[in-house]
Design an enzyme around this catalytic site. Structure first.
Site, PDB file in Angstrom:
ATOM      1  N   GLU A  74    -113.616  -8.295 -49.334  1.00  0.00           N
ATOM      2  CA  GLU A  74    -114.706  -9.071 -48.627  1.00  0.00           C
ATOM      3  C   GLU A  74    -116.115  -8.895 -49.532  1.00  0.00           C
ATOM      4  O   GLU A  74    -116.877  -8.721 -48.736  1.00  0.00           O
ATOM      5  CB  GLU A  74    -114.848  -8.631 -47.205  1.00  0.00           C
ATOM      6  CG  GLU A  74    -113.377  -8.618 -46.396  1.00  0.00           C
ATOM      7  CD  GLU A  74    -112.453  -9.686 -46.399  1.00  0.00           C
ATOM      8  OE1 GLU A  74    -112.969 -10.808 -47.325  1.00  0.00           O
ATOM      9  OE2 GLU A  74    -111.500  -9.605 -46.148  1.00  0.00           O
ATOM     10  N   GLY A  75    -115.969  -8.597 -50.507  1.00  0.00           N
ATOM     11  CA  GLY A  75    -117.258  -8.460 -51.356  1.00  0.00           C
ATOM     12  C   GLY A  75    -117.256  -7.099 -51.757  1.00  0.00           C
ATOM     13  O   GLY A  75    -117.768  -6.106 -50.876  1.00  0.00           O
TER      14      GLY A  75
END
Lengths: 603, 603
Positions: free
Chosen positions: B445-446
């Site tokens: 997620e990043g």
């Protein structure tokens, strides 16, 4: 597949930073030369690559297990240790008369580093065997050496160190394993030992345990602890143990295997002594000297654990470096053209930061580990009049050489995973395994907490602080040697500042020691470990940078890149890492009581 | 076995630090009360304990695998998600009209925290399903919501987010999955997606993938990316997918499973779209808005990942705390009497240090995660005139709420292992698993690198820096509220200094931005993440300490310990952690170019 070790850096550390090439000037090493050392390291690389690296992942997946009452390992582990034996590495540093090559310890450590890098699990068996033999060489009687050490040097038997018990890990003063004198002068050993690496396997004809135990009636605490040689199988008058069913058990019984997060190739055991029959052991040296004797092996093991940590970190660095050069993703912030080709991720500043962090941690750690090993040589074969100082310096550096790489290789390996992203988190690449393997290193052979107390509570104060004086003098000499090299200005300034802050903090704390009392004096020992550790590694980076600066003007083109890399990494350490010293120094100097004031019921 | 979550602390955070008990004053929550929230949290604890914690280790050992072409999971995972569904948690925050309870998001996050703590692998399926439905609720058409979202709210179908491709993970601008318009207005999707969690399994009747793809002919870069709803099985006119063999494949084909270091209960897949037949998808909203829409789910997921990291760290803290109270070993430095009983290791200063570090990291992280969730509620149901500022503050805090707990829970978990020593390194205790599980959180997620660039390159500068102004004003308000509380002096002073250093560094860097250019401006974004992160968590500790100081005079005796612990932990954060801010601030302000100057050939 990335290499597991940088041959070029090892060359640099041994022959350009350290004076290893001049060791043959000493009588013990007169038959050697740089070329001899080089040839031996090449053999080590070949054996490590062919026989150790080949099953590192397989040993992780198929960990030791019990089958038919025996500990089952991969056949590749046995082949690897046979190749290690056939190359003569079990005895390479011993006297020629014992079949050795009289290798300096620093070269021996470099040899072992190959196997630790290629496969830490399998290399533990040789690591422990060599350490066991080294202890015997110093403390065991000639008869004991002939009986128990010779077979280790020949790689026929393997060794262990058996200290911990289920209720006593870090707190060895409380061990209860008992040695009862027998009429023939030997002892009957009873008790249980925990966390014994290499404690049971079928890799060697016999296993020699070095066991801490109390002779019946001995006083409580460390003064009552003695050291015993305890074989797995009883030994015949001719020194052999027989074959197969003819082997006579000495009743050291496997009570269980520990299942670890990593380092899985090393079988780790719970052992019962004196179960189902008598376990007979021989006392080493005088009674009550067990812990001091064991510390001979332990100190060597601590530096070796540090080296193992370095090599796990280094292997991860090399893997993530290869990945970062190959993998294309994104564009620099200054180029938002979506039509432009994605760049190799090594172009991104934050990836470079993570690679530089890994580089300074693992190459700085390698410098430190080899420096400590070179002090062992100086202690044994260096000029007589420097040996007392050398011993104190080695003592001082040992907790750092053990704990610093253990901690910072773990940070490096976290960065290696991060550089590789999702790929680094899968078992398709090796870095997640290195990360699991290395997490053991801050725990075994003395936890980080133990090392901190050792450094601050003992090593910095013994002999009226002479060890620290020697360290400061050596750092000062290198700082002076670096004067005039413009390109070293940052690392010089950074190191000088770190030394100033560290010594001021230590002096302030030591001055207040009487009023603080022992508990508060030691309460922030962990900060001392980091503070002195980073300062010492800053010094290691100055030494590397100085060697690079000297070599650069005459260097060939590929070497120029290597030396520029060393100089730039030294700058990175000065700018990104050394400034952390101030925070630790301030905390240490403040003698902060927060941890002591915390109440158990408040958690 | 230690509990996986502290009910007392969750109470404290929700009802004493945050104003959750006053949310029922808002019309949407008018039917609620603190007691209602409490009852729901108790249900969550019960379900998490009985159905999720029960198979956390089993799911680690028996990871998802392919059997007969299907992804095989433990039956306990299906039972767990059915219990989650039966408790109504898939839709609990949705409108009553949709079958929900209209729970505030902060309570919903607290509910989810239970499952993340008890079993991060199994809870991922519900986590992703809830996020998928939330995105649809905002961007999908009413018809699409009826078709694709309803079954998610009912827990009959599960959801995924399908962004990454084998060549494009962090660099989403380069995805190549293609959507070709069909005559009926739907699209034919072809391409390959990588790292898709929950991408294939037999847990639910259907799977709804949210897929980023380019409509044929769309421009390069992010502007050409659109978002599609893509079911695993085709959906009949009546909204059902049939049973067993009657199900009609939409040709989303499993091409492989990823085998991870941890988080193994979550199946992670490589998926081919349009293999062996047509994959049909529906466009969500307007073309070219895909990435912006996906960021609705992504931002929520980022805060949720942060919460998951907190809970893994928290579970490790509780396990090591229990161990430290129980395990006896050694004596304080001030008592060397070998006859004295060994003390519980929690008595040792260095063990307390490691427990306090864990406490400040996980309780500080929990404060942050819930604070961020409370901002989501303020954004949706708070006073209208504050919403613009709230949105900017939430934007600013999102990269921190994601990355800070991911990083510092990992440090906490390393300390949990260290406290437990060899035992912590074995698979007989849970902390090594938590350590492997949580190592995913700084990646998915990043990545941390993405979060740093997002914070420094976007969130701190957007709207002329208004987000930072809001943050500073809120911190200042709490600092003022804490004035006069003598026992908060340290944390107040520490926080004020950290704020001063951080803002000075940011101002200096921003002033020089034009001359530095984008690459150098962002080169030390990682230091900004740490600097702002530690400062924000310092603020979270001030808020907790203030709540404790207010409650302490009237508290019952067991609560007194709890509040004293909060006050002392805040002191620890001020004395041991906040001083690190200066080093990051100085590095950031210096706009150090070392990483950019490093040449690839020098590594």
């Amino acid at each position: 597949m990335a290499p597991f070790l940088s041959k070029r850096d090892l060359q640099f550390q041994l022959f350009e930073v350290l004076d290893t090439a001049r060791l043959p000037e000493r009588p013990r090493f007169a038959e050697h030369s740089r070329e001899v050392y080089q040839d031996i390291l090449n053999v080590a690389y070949g054996v490590a690559e062919k026989y150790f690296a080949n099953h590192a992942r397989a040993a992780d997946v198929n960990e030791p297990h019990i089958e038919g009452g025996k500990v089952k390992l991969l056949p590749e582990a046995k082949q690897a240790l046979e190749a290690f034996r056939d190359a003569g590495f079990f005895s390479a540093h011993h006297d020629e008369a014992l079949g050795g090559l009289q290798l300096p310890w620093v070269v021996m450590q470099a040899v072992q580093a190959h196997f630790q890098a290629a496969n830490p699990g399998t290399s533990s068996y040789s690591f422990l065997t060599i350490g066991n033999a080294n202890l015997q060489r110093v403390f065991a009687s000639p008869e004991q050496q002939e009986k128990y050490m010779r077979p280790l040097l020949e790689g026929r038997w393997f060794g262990t160190m058996a200290l911990s018990e289920p209720h006593a890990g870090s707190g060895l003063a409380d061990i209860t394993t008992t040695a009862t004198p027998r009429e023939d002068g030997t002892y009957s050993i009873t008790g249980t030992k925990m966390w014994i690496s290499g404690g049971e396997h079928e890799l060697s004809e016999n296993i020699v345990h070095l066991v801490l135990a109390r002779i019946k009636g001995a006083p409580a605490g460390v003064k009552g602890i003695s050291l015993f040689l305890v074989p797995r199988y009883r030994i015949d008058a001719d020194g052999s143990v027989g074959q197969g069913e003819a082997k006579q058990s000495n009743h050291v019984v496997l009570a269980g295997l520990n299942h670890k997060m990593g380092h899985r190739g090393t079988t780790n055991t719970l052992l019962n002594f004196g179960e189902g029959g008598e376990t007979i052991g021989e006392l080493v040296g005088e009674p009550g000297r067990g812990l001091a004797q064991m510390f001979h092996m332990m100190n060597e093991a601590r530096i070796g654990v540090g080296m193992g940590a370095v090599m796990s970190g280094y292997a991860g660095y090399l893997a993530s470096l290869e990945y970062a050069r190959d993998r294309r993703q994104g564009r620099p912030a200054s180029n938002r053209d979506p039509q432009a080709e994605p760049v190799p991720i090594i172009e991104h500043a934050d990836v470079r930061r993570m690679l530089l962090r890994q580089k300074v941690f693992v190459e700085g750690g390698l410098s430190l580990a080899l420096y400590a090993a070179s002090l062992v040589d100086d202690l044994n074969t260096g000029p007589e009049d420097g040996r007392a100082d050398t011993a104190l310096l080695l003592d001082l550096l040992t907790p750092i050489a053990k704990s610093w790489p253990s901690k910072y290789s773990q940070e490096a390996l976290s960065d290696a995973i991060q550089v590789m992203g999702g790929a680094g988190y899968t078992r398709d690449t090796p870095v997640e395994m290195y990360y699991r393997d290395n997490r053991l290193n801050p725990i075994h052979e003395g936890t980080e907490g133990i090392q901190g107390n050792d450094l601050l509570g003992r090593k910095l104060t013994q002999a009226s602080g002479r060890g620290l004086e020697v360290l400061l003098a050596r750092m000062e000499a290198d700082l002076q040697a670096a004067e005039g090299h413009e390109e070293l200005a940052d690392i010089r300034a950074g190191l000088q500042e770190a030394i100033r802050q560290s010594t001021a903090a230590l002096q302030s704390l030591l001055r207040r020691a009487p009023e603080l009392g022992p508990d508060l004096f030691l309460a922030n020992a962990n900060a001392a470990l980091d503070m002195v550790g980073h300062t010492v590694v800053g010094w290691m980076w100055l030494r590397q940078a100085l060697a690079a600066a000297r070599a650069l003007p005459e260097a060939r083109s590929s070497d120029r890149d290597f030396y520029q890399g060393k100089l730039h990494a030294a700058r990175f350490f000065a700018r990104y890492e050394l400034p952390r010293v101030r925070t630790w120094a301030e905390l240490l100097a403040s003698a902060d009581p927060t941890t002591l004031e915390m109440q158990e019921s408040w958690f």
